[in-house]
Motif scaffolding. Sequence first.
Motif, PDB file in Angstrom:
ATOM      1  N   GLN B 159       0.820  -1.209   0.000  1.00 17.47           N
ATOM      2  CA  GLN B 159       0.000   0.000   0.000  1.00 17.47           C
ATOM      3  C   GLN B 159       0.857   1.263   0.000  1.00 17.47           C
ATOM      4  O   GLN B 159       1.990   1.257   0.475  1.00 17.47           O
ATOM      5  N   ARG B 160       0.323   2.309  -0.562  1.00 16.13           N
ATOM      6  CA  ARG B 160       0.979   3.624  -0.596  1.00 16.13           C
ATOM      7  C   ARG B 160      -0.087   4.687  -0.392  1.00 16.13           C
ATOM      8  O   ARG B 160      -1.219   4.521  -0.848  1.00 16.13           O
ATOM      9  N   VAL B 161       0.301   5.770   0.259  1.00 18.07           N
ATOM     10  CA  VAL B 161      -0.631   6.890   0.379  1.00 18.07           C
ATOM     11  C   VAL B 161      -0.156   8.007  -0.544  1.00 18.07           C
ATOM     12  O   VAL B 161       1.032   8.323  -0.573  1.00 18.07           O
ATOM     13  N   VAL B 162      -1.065   8.579  -1.315  1.00 14.60           N
ATOM     14  CA  VAL B 162      -0.679   9.686  -2.191  1.00 14.60           C
ATOM     15  C   VAL B 162      -1.528  10.911  -1.852  1.00 14.60           C
ATOM     16  O   VAL B 162      -2.641  10.793  -1.349  1.00 14.60           O
ATOM     17  N   GLU B 163      -0.961  12.066  -2.150  1.00 12.60           N
ATOM     18  CA  GLU B 163      -1.721  13.300  -1.985  1.00 12.60           C
ATOM     19  C   GLU B 163      -2.735  13.392  -3.111  1.00 12.60           C
ATOM     20  O   GLU B 163      -2.481  12.959  -4.228  1.00 12.60           O
ATOM     21  N   ALA B 164      -3.873  13.956  -2.807  1.00  7.70           N
ATOM     22  CA  ALA B 164      -4.879  14.110  -3.857  1.00  7.70           C
ATOM     23  C   ALA B 164      -5.646  15.397  -3.588  1.00  7.70           C
ATOM     24  O   ALA B 164      -6.855  15.391  -3.404  1.00  7.70           O
ATOM     25  N   PHE B 193       3.509  -8.249 -13.987  1.00 13.49           N
ATOM     26  CA  PHE B 193       4.046  -7.037 -13.414  1.00 13.49           C
ATOM     27  C   PHE B 193       4.689  -6.067 -14.388  1.00 13.49           C
ATOM     28  O   PHE B 193       4.359  -4.889 -14.415  1.00 13.49           O
ATOM     29  N   THR B 194       5.629  -6.574 -15.135  1.00 17.15           N
ATOM     30  CA  THR B 194       6.398  -5.686 -15.999  1.00 17.15           C
ATOM     31  C   THR B 194       5.500  -5.045 -17.044  1.00 17.15           C
ATOM     32  O   THR B 194       5.577  -3.842 -17.289  1.00 17.15           O
ATOM     33  N   LEU B 200       0.010   0.980 -17.335  1.00 17.98           N
ATOM     34  CA  LEU B 200      -0.416   2.026 -16.414  1.00 17.98           C
ATOM     35  C   LEU B 200       0.069   3.390 -16.885  1.00 17.98           C
ATOM     36  O   LEU B 200      -0.647   4.381 -16.817  1.00 17.98           O
ATOM     37  N   ARG B 201       1.300   3.394 -17.361  1.00 20.54           N
ATOM     38  CA  ARG B 201       1.856   4.676 -17.780  1.00 20.54           C
ATOM     39  C   ARG B 201       1.038   5.269 -18.940  1.00 20.54           C
ATOM     40  O   ARG B 201       0.875   6.485 -19.048  1.00 20.54           O
ATOM     41  N   ALA B 221       2.856   6.063  -7.659  1.00 22.62           N
ATOM     42  CA  ALA B 221       2.896   5.308  -6.404  1.00 22.62           C
ATOM     43  C   ALA B 221       2.937   3.815  -6.696  1.00 22.62           C
ATOM     44  O   ALA B 221       3.685   3.057  -6.073  1.00 22.62           O
ATOM     45  N   LEU B 222       2.148   3.400  -7.660  1.00 19.63           N
ATOM     46  CA  LEU B 222       2.154   1.984  -8.032  1.00 19.63           C
ATOM     47  C   LEU B 222       3.528   1.579  -8.551  1.00 19.63           C
ATOM     48  O   LEU B 222       4.058   0.522  -8.212  1.00 19.63           O
ATOM     49  N   GLY B 223       4.098   2.451  -9.376  1.00 21.68           N
ATOM     50  CA  GLY B 223       5.427   2.156  -9.904  1.00 21.68           C
ATOM     51  C   GLY B 223       6.426   1.994  -8.769  1.00 21.68           C
ATOM     52  O   GLY B 223       7.211   1.042  -8.738  1.00 21.68           O
ATOM     53  N   ASP B 224       6.356   2.900  -7.808  1.00 21.87           N
ATOM     54  CA  ASP B 224       7.186   2.799  -6.614  1.00 21.87           C
ATOM     55  C   ASP B 224       7.055   1.440  -5.971  1.00 21.87           C
ATOM     56  O   ASP B 224       8.040   0.790  -5.631  1.00 21.87           O
ATOM     57  N   ALA B 225       5.809   1.026  -5.790  1.00 23.14           N
ATOM     58  CA  ALA B 225       5.557  -0.226  -5.097  1.00 23.14           C
ATOM     59  C   ALA B 225       6.229  -1.382  -5.828  1.00 23.14           C
ATOM     60  O   ALA B 225       6.800  -2.280  -5.216  1.00 23.14           O
ATOM     61  N   LEU B 226       6.175  -1.337  -7.155  1.00 26.29           N
ATOM     62  CA  LEU B 226       6.808  -2.402  -7.925  1.00 26.29           C
ATOM     63  C   LEU B 226       8.307  -2.418  -7.683  1.00 26.29           C
ATOM     64  O   LEU B 226       8.899  -3.443  -7.341  1.00 26.29           O
ATOM     65  N   VAL B 227       8.933  -1.289  -7.878  1.00 29.75           N
ATOM     66  CA  VAL B 227      10.384  -1.228  -7.740  1.00 29.75           C
ATOM     67  C   VAL B 227      10.792  -1.588  -6.317  1.00 29.75           C
ATOM     68  O   VAL B 227      11.663  -2.425  -6.093  1.00 29.75           O
TER      69      VAL B 227
END
Lengths: 347, 347
Positions: B159-164, B193-194, B200-201, B221-227
């Motif tokens: 999970q990630r929290v993003v500003e919105a 995944f890849t 998504l992009r 944020a999703l990209g972050d989670a993957l990496v």
Amino acid sequence: MSEERKLMVLRAIVQDYVQTSEPVGSKALVDRHHLGVSAATVRNDMAQLEEEGLIHAPHTSAGRVPTDAGYRLFVDRLSHLKPLSAGERRAISQFLQGAVDLDDVVDRTVRLLAGLTRQVAVMQYPSLTRSTVRHIELVPVGAAHLMVILIVNTGRVEQRVVEARSMPGGPEGDELIGRLRASLNEVSAGVPFTAAATELRRLVEDAPTEERPIVEAIVSALGDALVEEREERVVLAGQANLARSGGDFATSVAPILEALEEHVVLLRLLGQLGEDPDAVSVRIGSENPVSGLQTTSLVSMGYGSGLERVASLGVLGPTRMDYPTTMASVRAVARYVSQILDENNNA
Amino acid sequence: MSEERKLMVLRAIVQDYVQTSEPVGSKALVDRHHLGVSAATVRNDMAQLEEEGLIHAPHTSAGRVPTDAGYRLFVDRLSHLKPLSAGERRAISQFLQGAVDLDDVVDRTVRLLAGLTRQVAVMQYPSLTRSTVRHIELVPVGAAHLMVILIVNTGRVEQRVVEARSMPGGPEGDELIGRLRASLNEVSAGVPFTAAATELRRLVEDAPTEERPIVEAIVSALGDALVEEREERVVLAGQANLARSGGDFATSVAPILEALEEHVVLLRLLGQLGEDPDAVSVRIGSENPVSGLQTTSLVSMGYGSGLERVASLGVLGPTRMDYPTTMASVRAVARYVSQILDENNNA
DNA sequence: TCTGGCACTCTCGTCGAACGAGTGCCAAGT
DNA sequence: ACTTGGCACTCGTTCGACGAGAGTGCCAGA
């Protein structure tokens, strides 16, 4: 005989022994510390200290070594925390600031603490027991399963999958899920953990008969998550420091490593904080109820966001450790971690 | 000179040395194994084996000890996996069946392996790199934040929290979130995944201008989670076994413990499996590229749900280890874990 | 109450000798 | 061409003795 000087001698013994790791004799003492008296006088003081059980001679003709009681006295009355340098503080702060999520905060913290103190760092995961529910989410998984996700105010997430055979498919199912999600959150969002459990259980009773099974399943999964998480986790780092710590640990390090793998006992240890949650707690040697850890000391302190001390962290090392420095490090790290959790929490 | 007997001798040496942990001499060999020849003959064979670099004498007049090459030959050609007893199999299966979630599976597995082999168990977390997206969930958190939850087919959740800030409130916001959730899942659910990353992009580009910022934030944020998750985790258990393992490890266990704390190198090690993913891989002593681990062997095997070997697990111990038994244990555990992941996956 | 002195007690490292396990090699046997 | 028994030799290991060194306890004097 000056009572005060006796304590000076004890302090000097502790300091020297910590530094050299060898029993310290009267001669060496007067050489290294400028107490204004002779070795013979120191010897008399030492004899008294030994009688009081504060120091102890490994054998007839060797220097003295502090006992657990001696360390205790030293920690309580003869030492003050050695403040960290500005550079150290900055380094700690920056290292912790880099964390991307809660797991990362914990990971970085233990590594930092282990590196800082060159001992074993232990950290309890931020407890959910005193936490509140932030949100509950339901996600359909395939046709007959539902993923229940519990989000806690610390940012931690727990998930469970439950069977939901009785769940209708298509739009009806979506409608049902939406309704359940709403009522689940209505009764529990923002509510402390323990209260939430009973609130949720009431939901089951109020549910119409045909929805009973699924509500029952969801609530029981949530209950599981609470209990499961109540038996919390610890994270360790720096075990290598144990082996490296040279001549300490008369026996091998095996029993200590073993004790460290018993996370349950570690948690109990960490749970027993002193009265003042903002003070560093020190458990010395035999004060330590765990069998494998009687030659070690645990320096710990609570941390957490806001005023609550949700959990604690600390380091474990040989009783012969540099208490002032270690205690200062533990306190500094605990404070920075609390601060970071605070930021994440209010954000 | 019989080539075959020479290998018998090597095998006997390995077996005896593993059992007694003392260099084995010609006399002891003929006593314990009924090779049909005399000690002198064995001595000749030993001399040859030593010339070939398969065994080695610690000093002139001591028995022989297998070299890394000797163990290698033994593992490759002179041993067969010792099958586990039915009881052991049942115990393994039952212990793992009790797991409640992925974390618990991993936790139980390492503890089990450590106990079974009395060595250090290591286990790579099921990798997300080769995994597929099962579901993406968006949950509003407060007024101006959004929690992005990524659920992977292994059951793992990130999970990630993003500003919105730009997100409209009230029903409009809900509508927007619903729409985003739908399109996110449309392009990525079930996708490896890849591939998902690029899909998504593209979503970002297609988004209407006013929704750009928020879509951008979510996707990043999703990209972050993957990496983040690509740099995976390892879990250890049984470090105490290292210290307990007696006379092994000429030097102290410190360097080994140190190496074990470098999770990154451990991961690289575990990543290098043999060609056959269904076979147990053994890395012996100096075959091991990591500096601290040159006196240890790593016995590992891939595991994962379905046909994919998502990650691997294994044990690490002294080169002087009981390879047949250890390999059997590792294989059995890897298979059971795979099986359990399978069940959870298809459920 | 402190101090210097002195005898006493331990531990630790070193040295040397006896010991024993195990080898390497050789000459003889099959 | 192997195998075997025998034998000298090598080296670690163990053990006891011994001396050095560190440190104490105690006493008598200031």
